[in-house]
Motif scaffolding. Structure first.
Motif, PDB file in Angstrom:
ATOM      1  N   ILE A   1     -19.572  26.969 -18.119  1.00 12.23           N
ATOM      2  CA  ILE A   1     -18.547  26.114 -18.725  1.00 12.23           C
ATOM      3  C   ILE A   1     -19.181  24.789 -19.145  1.00 12.23           C
ATOM      4  N   LEU A   2     -18.899  24.370 -20.370  1.00 11.95           N
ATOM      5  CA  LEU A   2     -19.366  23.068 -20.864  1.00 11.95           C
ATOM      6  C   LEU A   2     -18.137  22.227 -21.182  1.00 11.95           C
ATOM      7  N   SER A   3     -17.841  21.247 -20.340  1.00 14.17           N
ATOM      8  CA  SER A   3     -16.667  20.404 -20.581  1.00 14.17           C
ATOM      9  C   SER A   3     -17.132  19.069 -21.162  1.00 14.17           C
ATOM     10  N   PRO A   4     -16.606  18.696 -22.342  1.00 15.35           N
ATOM     11  CA  PRO A   4     -17.006  17.391 -22.906  1.00 15.35           C
ATOM     12  C   PRO A   4     -16.528  16.247 -22.023  1.00 15.35           C
ATOM     13  N   ILE A   5     -17.413  15.302 -21.783  1.00 16.48           N
ATOM     14  CA  ILE A   5     -17.095  14.164 -20.902  1.00 16.48           C
ATOM     15  C   ILE A   5     -16.499  13.029 -21.739  1.00 16.48           C
TER      16      ILE A   5
END
Lengths: 198, 207
Positions: free
Chosen positions: B13-17
Protein backbone atom coordinates in the motif's frame (compact mmCIF):
# COMPACT_ATOMS: atom_id res chain seq x y z
CA UNK A 1 15.94 3.51 10.85
CA UNK A 2 14.80 0.03 11.74
CA UNK A 3 15.98 -2.32 9.03
CA UNK A 4 16.69 -5.15 11.48
CA UNK A 5 14.42 -7.01 13.87
CA UNK A 6 16.08 -10.04 15.48
CA UNK A 7 17.23 -12.32 12.66
CA UNK A 8 15.25 -10.56 9.94
CA UNK A 9 16.50 -7.71 7.74
CA UNK A 10 14.04 -5.52 5.84
CA UNK A 11 15.39 -4.29 2.55
CA UNK A 12 13.69 -1.74 0.29
CA UNK A 13 14.95 -0.67 -3.12
CA UNK A 14 13.54 1.47 -5.93
CA UNK A 15 14.87 1.64 -9.49
CA UNK A 16 13.67 3.64 -12.50
CA UNK A 17 12.68 1.89 -15.72
CA UNK A 18 11.75 3.24 -19.13
CA UNK A 19 8.01 2.71 -19.57
CA UNK A 20 8.36 0.56 -22.69
CA UNK A 21 10.42 -1.97 -20.74
CA UNK A 22 7.92 -2.75 -17.99
CA UNK A 23 5.67 -5.04 -20.10
CA UNK A 24 8.73 -7.20 -20.81
CA UNK A 25 9.50 -7.47 -17.10
CA UNK A 26 5.88 -8.31 -16.34
CA UNK A 27 6.05 -11.22 -18.78
CA UNK A 28 9.28 -12.44 -17.16
CA UNK A 29 7.68 -12.29 -13.69
CA UNK A 30 4.63 -14.12 -15.02
CA UNK A 31 6.88 -16.91 -16.31
CA UNK A 32 8.82 -16.99 -13.02
CA UNK A 33 5.52 -17.40 -11.15
CA UNK A 34 4.15 -20.02 -13.56
CA UNK A 35 7.28 -22.18 -13.81
CA UNK A 36 7.98 -23.19 -10.22
CA UNK A 37 11.31 -24.83 -11.06
CA UNK A 38 12.63 -21.33 -11.92
CA UNK A 39 12.19 -20.40 -8.24
CA UNK A 40 14.28 -23.35 -7.03
CA UNK A 41 17.50 -21.36 -6.49
CA UNK A 42 15.57 -18.86 -4.36
CA UNK A 43 14.05 -21.74 -2.33
CA UNK A 44 17.42 -23.49 -2.01
CA UNK A 45 19.07 -20.35 -0.63
CA UNK A 46 16.56 -20.69 2.23
CA UNK A 47 17.23 -17.39 3.94
CA UNK A 48 14.39 -15.30 2.57
CA UNK A 49 11.08 -15.45 4.46
CA UNK A 50 9.24 -13.30 1.91
CA UNK A 51 10.25 -11.10 -1.02
CA UNK A 52 8.35 -9.14 -3.61
CA UNK A 53 8.80 -6.99 -6.68
CA UNK A 54 6.18 -4.35 -7.44
CA UNK A 55 6.06 -2.38 -10.69
CA UNK A 56 4.54 1.07 -10.17
CA UNK A 57 3.61 2.73 -13.45
CA UNK A 58 4.53 6.41 -13.68
CA UNK A 59 0.82 7.36 -13.55
CA UNK A 60 -0.08 4.79 -10.89
CA UNK A 61 1.05 6.55 -7.69
CA UNK A 62 -2.22 6.95 -5.71
CA UNK A 63 -3.79 10.42 -5.95
CA UNK A 64 -6.69 10.73 -3.53
CA UNK A 65 -7.66 14.41 -3.59
CA UNK A 66 -7.67 17.18 -6.19
CA UNK A 67 -5.38 19.28 -3.99
CA UNK A 68 -2.74 16.51 -4.02
CA UNK A 69 -0.35 17.41 -6.87
CA UNK A 70 -0.37 15.00 -9.76
CA UNK A 71 2.90 13.12 -10.29
CA UNK A 72 4.58 13.89 -13.61
CA UNK A 73 7.14 11.17 -14.00
CA UNK A 74 9.20 10.08 -16.93
CA UNK A 75 9.97 6.60 -15.58
CA UNK A 76 8.03 3.65 -14.21
CA UNK A 77 9.52 2.33 -10.96
CA UNK A 78 10.43 -1.14 -9.77
CA UNK A 79 10.09 -1.54 -6.00
CA UNK A 80 11.79 -4.47 -4.29
CA UNK A 81 11.11 -5.58 -0.72
CA UNK A 82 12.86 -8.48 0.97
CA UNK A 83 12.79 -10.08 4.42
CA UNK A 84 15.98 -12.06 4.74
CA UNK A 85 18.21 -13.60 7.42
CA UNK A 86 21.80 -12.63 7.89
CA UNK A 87 23.65 -9.45 7.15
CA UNK A 88 23.31 -7.09 4.17
CA UNK A 89 26.74 -8.09 2.83
CA UNK A 90 26.02 -11.82 3.11
CA UNK A 91 22.71 -11.33 1.31
CA UNK A 92 24.10 -9.34 -1.59
CA UNK A 93 27.11 -11.67 -1.90
CA UNK A 94 24.85 -14.74 -1.99
CA UNK A 95 22.48 -13.10 -4.45
CA UNK A 96 25.36 -12.21 -6.71
CA UNK A 97 27.02 -15.63 -6.46
CA UNK A 98 23.96 -17.88 -6.77
CA UNK A 99 21.26 -15.89 -8.56
CA UNK A 100 23.19 -13.65 -10.91
CA UNK A 101 21.36 -14.83 -14.03
CA UNK A 102 17.94 -14.34 -12.43
CA UNK A 103 18.86 -10.97 -10.94
CA UNK A 104 20.19 -9.73 -14.26
CA UNK A 105 16.97 -10.85 -15.92
CA UNK A 106 14.94 -8.79 -13.43
CA UNK A 107 17.05 -5.64 -13.04
CA UNK A 108 18.61 -5.31 -16.50
CA UNK A 109 15.53 -3.24 -17.46
CA UNK A 110 16.33 -0.67 -14.73
CA UNK A 111 18.40 2.39 -15.60
CA UNK A 112 22.14 2.03 -15.09
CA UNK A 113 21.99 -1.45 -13.58
CA UNK A 114 25.61 -2.63 -13.78
CA UNK A 115 24.87 -6.38 -13.63
CA UNK A 116 25.08 -8.52 -10.50
CA UNK A 117 28.63 -9.69 -11.27
CA UNK A 118 31.20 -8.39 -10.41
CA UNK A 119 29.75 -7.84 -6.96
CA UNK A 120 31.50 -4.53 -6.17
CA UNK A 121 29.54 -2.50 -8.73
CA UNK A 122 26.37 -4.42 -7.85
CA UNK A 123 26.73 -3.56 -4.15
CA UNK A 124 27.35 0.09 -4.98
CA UNK A 125 24.18 0.17 -7.09
CA UNK A 126 22.04 -1.53 -4.41
CA UNK A 127 23.37 0.88 -1.75
CA UNK A 128 22.37 3.78 -4.01
CA UNK A 129 18.80 2.61 -4.67
CA UNK A 130 18.07 1.24 -1.18
CA UNK A 131 15.99 3.23 1.33
CA UNK A 132 15.54 2.58 5.02
CA UNK A 133 12.62 1.05 6.91
CA UNK A 134 10.91 3.14 9.60
CA UNK A 135 9.09 0.33 11.39
CA UNK A 136 9.65 -3.40 11.14
CA UNK A 137 7.62 -6.14 12.82
CA UNK A 138 8.00 -9.90 12.63
CA UNK A 139 5.93 -12.38 14.62
CA UNK A 140 9.06 -14.52 15.18
CA UNK A 141 12.18 -12.33 15.24
CA UNK A 142 14.26 -15.14 16.81
CA UNK A 143 13.67 -17.53 13.89
CA UNK A 144 15.34 -17.80 10.50
CA UNK A 145 13.59 -19.27 7.47
CA UNK A 146 15.48 -22.52 8.13
CA UNK A 147 14.31 -22.48 11.78
CA UNK A 148 10.69 -22.12 10.63
CA UNK A 149 10.97 -24.93 8.10
CA UNK A 150 12.73 -27.22 10.60
CA UNK A 151 10.10 -26.43 13.27
CA UNK A 152 7.27 -27.36 10.91
CA UNK A 153 8.97 -30.67 10.09
CA UNK A 154 9.52 -31.46 13.80
CA UNK A 155 5.94 -30.51 14.65
CA UNK A 156 4.51 -32.66 11.83
CA UNK A 157 6.63 -35.68 12.81
CA UNK A 158 5.81 -35.33 16.50
CA UNK A 159 2.09 -35.10 15.79
CA UNK A 160 2.33 -38.30 13.73
CA UNK A 161 4.49 -40.00 16.37
CA UNK A 162 2.08 -39.09 19.20
CA UNK A 163 -0.79 -40.61 17.25
CA UNK A 164 1.06 -43.70 16.04
CA UNK A 165 2.72 -44.52 19.37
CA UNK A 166 -0.50 -44.66 21.38
CA UNK A 167 -1.04 -48.20 22.69
CA UNK A 168 2.54 -49.40 22.16
CA UNK A 169 4.32 -51.38 24.87
CA UNK A 170 7.21 -49.49 26.61
CA UNK A 171 9.83 -51.39 24.60
CA UNK A 172 8.03 -50.79 21.29
CA UNK A 173 7.64 -47.14 22.28
CA UNK A 174 11.37 -46.76 22.90
CA UNK A 175 12.18 -48.27 19.50
CA UNK A 176 9.73 -45.92 17.78
CA UNK A 177 11.12 -42.97 19.76
CA UNK A 178 14.68 -43.73 18.66
CA UNK A 179 13.53 -43.93 15.03
CA UNK A 180 11.83 -40.55 15.50
CA UNK A 181 15.06 -39.03 16.83
CA UNK A 182 16.97 -40.27 13.79
CA UNK A 183 14.40 -38.57 11.55
CA UNK A 184 14.36 -35.22 13.37
CA UNK A 185 17.97 -34.99 14.57
CA UNK A 186 18.91 -32.43 11.91
CA UNK A 187 15.96 -30.25 12.79
CA UNK A 188 16.18 -30.02 16.57
CA UNK A 189 18.58 -27.82 18.49
CA UNK A 190 18.75 -24.26 19.82
CA UNK A 191 17.52 -21.36 17.70
CA UNK A 192 20.75 -19.49 18.40
CA UNK A 193 21.59 -15.78 18.43
CA UNK A 194 21.10 -13.31 15.59
CA UNK A 195 24.15 -12.61 13.39
CA UNK A 196 26.48 -9.70 14.13
CA UNK A 197 27.97 -7.63 11.34
CA UNK A 198 26.98 -5.59 8.33
CA UNK B 1 -3.23 -13.28 -8.90
CA UNK B 2 0.30 -12.02 -8.20
CA UNK B 3 -0.54 -10.84 -4.67
CA UNK B 4 -0.95 -14.46 -3.61
CA UNK B 5 1.54 -17.25 -2.97
CA UNK B 6 -0.26 -20.28 -1.52
CA UNK B 7 -2.29 -18.93 1.40
CA UNK B 8 0.01 -15.93 1.86
CA UNK B 9 -0.95 -12.50 0.61
CA UNK B 10 1.62 -9.82 -0.26
CA UNK B 11 -0.07 -6.53 0.53
CA UNK B 12 1.58 -3.37 -0.81
CA UNK B 13 0.00 0.00 0.00
CA UNK B 14 1.28 3.47 -0.92
CA UNK B 15 -0.63 6.19 0.93
CA UNK B 16 0.16 9.79 -0.08
CA UNK B 17 1.28 11.80 2.95
CA UNK B 18 -0.32 15.18 3.64
CA UNK B 19 1.76 18.24 2.79
CA UNK B 20 1.00 21.31 4.88
CA UNK B 21 3.70 24.00 4.81
CA UNK B 22 1.94 25.92 7.61
CA UNK B 23 2.51 23.34 10.35
CA UNK B 24 5.66 23.33 12.49
CA UNK B 25 6.46 19.61 12.19
CA UNK B 26 5.69 18.18 8.77
CA UNK B 27 3.46 15.12 8.52
CA UNK B 28 6.25 12.87 7.24
CA UNK B 29 8.53 13.87 10.13
CA UNK B 30 5.74 13.40 12.67
CA UNK B 31 5.05 9.97 11.19
CA UNK B 32 8.71 8.97 11.39
CA UNK B 33 8.87 10.09 15.02
CA UNK B 34 5.76 8.09 15.84
CA UNK B 35 6.99 4.96 14.07
CA UNK B 36 10.38 5.21 15.76
CA UNK B 37 8.70 4.88 19.15
CA UNK B 38 6.13 2.21 18.32
CA UNK B 39 6.67 -1.12 20.11
CA UNK B 40 8.32 -3.76 17.94
CA UNK B 41 7.96 -6.94 19.98
CA UNK B 42 5.07 -8.61 21.85
CA UNK B 43 3.57 -5.19 22.56
CA UNK B 44 3.59 -4.28 18.88
CA UNK B 45 0.13 -3.32 17.63
CA UNK B 46 0.63 -5.74 14.74
CA UNK B 47 0.89 -8.64 17.20
CA UNK B 48 -2.84 -8.05 17.74
CA UNK B 49 -3.67 -8.40 14.04
CA UNK B 50 -3.66 -12.17 13.81
CA UNK B 51 -2.67 -12.68 10.17
CA UNK B 52 0.56 -10.63 10.30
CA UNK B 53 3.67 -12.76 9.77
CA UNK B 54 5.95 -9.83 8.88
CA UNK B 55 5.14 -6.21 8.07
CA UNK B 56 6.87 -2.87 7.66
CA UNK B 57 6.10 0.81 7.37
CA UNK B 58 8.36 3.05 5.32
CA UNK B 59 8.22 6.74 4.56
CA UNK B 60 9.25 7.08 0.92
CA UNK B 61 10.58 10.60 0.52
CA UNK B 62 11.36 10.44 -3.15
CA UNK B 63 12.45 8.23 -6.01
CA UNK B 64 16.17 7.66 -6.61
CA UNK B 65 18.33 9.33 -9.24
CA UNK B 66 20.83 6.77 -10.49
CA UNK B 67 23.04 9.23 -12.36
CA UNK B 68 23.63 10.42 -15.92
CA UNK B 69 22.45 9.68 -18.59
CA UNK B 70 19.23 8.83 -16.69
CA UNK B 71 16.85 11.75 -16.21
CA UNK B 72 16.60 13.23 -12.73
CA UNK B 73 13.04 13.52 -11.46
CA UNK B 74 11.26 13.83 -8.14
CA UNK B 75 7.98 12.85 -6.54
CA UNK B 76 5.55 15.66 -5.74
CA UNK B 77 4.17 13.82 -2.72
CA UNK B 78 5.80 11.64 -0.11
CA UNK B 79 4.25 8.21 0.37
CA UNK B 80 3.79 5.91 3.34
CA UNK B 81 4.48 2.35 2.27
CA UNK B 82 2.69 -0.35 4.26
CA UNK B 83 3.89 -3.76 3.28
CA UNK B 84 2.48 -6.85 4.97
CA UNK B 85 3.05 -10.56 4.47
CA UNK B 86 -0.20 -11.91 5.81
CA UNK B 87 -2.11 -15.15 5.99
CA UNK B 88 -5.65 -15.15 4.66
CA UNK B 89 -7.91 -12.64 2.97
CA UNK B 90 -6.99 -8.99 2.61
CA UNK B 91 -10.44 -7.47 3.29
CA UNK B 92 -10.83 -9.29 6.60
CA UNK B 93 -7.25 -8.36 7.51
CA UNK B 94 -7.72 -4.65 6.88
CA UNK B 95 -11.05 -4.61 8.73
CA UNK B 96 -9.37 -6.41 11.64
CA UNK B 97 -6.77 -3.63 11.75
CA UNK B 98 -9.55 -1.07 12.09
CA UNK B 99 -11.19 -3.08 14.89
CA UNK B 100 -8.13 -4.29 16.83
CA UNK B 101 -5.75 -1.31 16.56
CA UNK B 102 -7.99 1.69 15.82
CA UNK B 103 -5.88 4.22 17.75
CA UNK B 104 -2.67 3.16 16.04
CA UNK B 105 -4.32 3.16 12.60
CA UNK B 106 -5.59 6.69 13.33
CA UNK B 107 -2.20 7.87 14.58
CA UNK B 108 -0.50 6.61 11.44
CA UNK B 109 -2.90 7.15 8.55
CA UNK B 110 -4.33 10.47 9.79
CA UNK B 111 -1.09 11.88 8.29
CA UNK B 112 -2.24 10.66 4.88
CA UNK B 113 -4.43 12.24 2.19
CA UNK B 114 -8.12 11.21 2.17
CA UNK B 115 -7.99 9.10 5.34
CA UNK B 116 -11.58 8.31 6.42
CA UNK B 117 -10.88 7.12 9.99
CA UNK B 118 -11.65 3.71 11.49
CA UNK B 119 -15.22 4.20 12.70
CA UNK B 120 -16.40 2.17 9.74
CA UNK B 121 -13.92 -0.71 9.25
CA UNK B 122 -15.20 -1.33 5.74
CA UNK B 123 -14.54 2.31 4.78
CA UNK B 124 -11.01 1.97 6.24
CA UNK B 125 -10.43 -1.21 4.20
CA UNK B 126 -11.79 0.47 1.05
CA UNK B 127 -9.45 3.45 1.60
CA UNK B 128 -6.43 1.18 2.04
CA UNK B 129 -7.33 -0.76 -1.10
CA UNK B 130 -7.57 2.50 -3.06
CA UNK B 131 -3.90 2.96 -2.20
CA UNK B 132 -2.96 -0.64 -3.02
CA UNK B 133 -0.52 -1.46 -5.81
CA UNK B 134 -0.73 -5.01 -7.09
CA UNK B 135 2.38 -7.03 -6.29
CA UNK B 136 4.02 -8.11 -9.54
CA UNK B 137 5.85 -11.12 -8.12
CA UNK B 138 5.54 -12.48 -4.59
CA UNK B 139 7.83 -15.09 -3.08
CA UNK B 140 6.99 -16.87 0.18
CA UNK B 141 9.30 -19.67 1.31
CA UNK B 142 6.63 -21.09 3.66
CA UNK B 143 3.19 -20.30 2.30
CA UNK B 144 0.69 -22.56 4.03
CA UNK B 145 0.87 -21.83 7.78
CA UNK B 146 -0.97 -19.34 9.93
CA UNK B 147 1.03 -17.22 12.37
CA UNK B 148 -0.34 -19.31 15.23
CA UNK B 149 0.69 -22.59 13.56
CA UNK B 150 4.17 -21.21 12.90
CA UNK B 151 4.62 -20.00 16.49
CA UNK B 152 3.33 -23.28 17.85
CA UNK B 153 5.71 -25.27 15.63
CA UNK B 154 8.67 -23.14 16.79
CA UNK B 155 7.64 -23.75 20.38
CA UNK B 156 7.41 -27.50 19.73
CA UNK B 157 10.93 -27.50 18.25
CA UNK B 158 12.41 -25.69 21.26
CA UNK B 159 10.53 -27.75 23.86
CA UNK B 160 11.19 -31.07 22.18
CA UNK B 161 14.91 -30.26 21.97
CA UNK B 162 14.88 -29.76 25.75
CA UNK B 163 12.84 -32.93 26.24
CA UNK B 164 15.38 -35.02 24.30
CA UNK B 165 18.25 -33.61 26.36
CA UNK B 166 16.52 -34.14 29.68
CA UNK B 167 15.31 -37.69 29.04
CA UNK B 168 18.44 -39.44 27.86
CA UNK B 169 19.01 -42.79 29.57
CA UNK B 170 15.46 -43.24 30.86
CA UNK B 171 13.96 -46.73 31.00
CA UNK B 172 11.36 -47.45 28.28
CA UNK B 173 8.46 -47.15 30.75
CA UNK B 174 9.76 -43.86 32.19
CA UNK B 175 10.36 -42.47 28.71
CA UNK B 176 6.84 -43.37 27.61
CA UNK B 177 5.34 -41.75 30.73
CA UNK B 178 7.44 -38.59 30.38
CA UNK B 179 6.59 -38.25 26.69
CA UNK B 180 2.87 -38.60 27.39
CA UNK B 181 3.11 -35.82 30.00
CA UNK B 182 5.19 -33.66 27.64
CA UNK B 183 2.80 -34.09 24.75
CA UNK B 184 -0.21 -33.31 26.91
CA UNK B 185 1.53 -30.12 28.11
CA UNK B 186 2.32 -29.11 24.54
CA UNK B 187 -1.22 -29.80 23.39
CA UNK B 188 -2.72 -27.61 26.09
CA UNK B 189 -0.25 -24.73 26.03
CA UNK B 190 -1.18 -21.64 24.03
CA UNK B 191 1.14 -20.51 21.22
CA UNK B 192 3.93 -18.12 22.26
CA UNK B 193 3.29 -14.39 21.95
CA UNK B 194 3.69 -13.03 18.44
CA UNK B 195 6.59 -10.59 18.14
CA UNK B 196 8.34 -11.77 21.35
CA UNK B 197 12.08 -11.15 21.23
CA UNK B 198 13.00 -14.62 22.43
CA UNK B 199 11.56 -18.09 22.60
CA UNK B 200 12.97 -20.08 25.48
CA UNK B 201 12.37 -23.61 26.65
CA UNK B 202 10.00 -24.05 29.54
CA UNK B 203 7.38 -21.56 28.35
CA UNK B 204 4.94 -24.36 27.62
CA UNK B 205 5.56 -25.87 31.05
CA UNK B 206 4.82 -22.54 32.73
CA UNK B 207 1.69 -21.85 30.66
Amino acid sequence: MTNINGKAYAMNAVTPMKAWKTPILRILFFLLGAIKSKQQDLINLSFIHFARWVIVKRNQFPRLAPEQPEEQLHYDYLLFFSNFNGTWNQYIDAFSAVLSTGLNMIWRWSEKFPGSVPVTAFKRYIALVQFDTDYYYTAYPYATTNDVKAAIRVDDRLQAFANDSAGLSPDEFQQAYLKLLVKVQADIGALGPAPMGT
Amino acid sequence: MANLNGNMYGLTILSPILDDPKIKISHDTALRMYLQNMHRHERSPFAKVAGTHICRLVVMDDVVYVGSPAKEEHLKSKYLIFNSNLYGGVDAYLEEMARKIPDVADDIWSHCVGYPGVTDPRAFAAYMKKCQIETTFFFADVNDKTVEQTLKALQTKVEFTAFVEENQGRSPAELQREFAAFWERMRKSPPPDGGAKELTKGQAARA
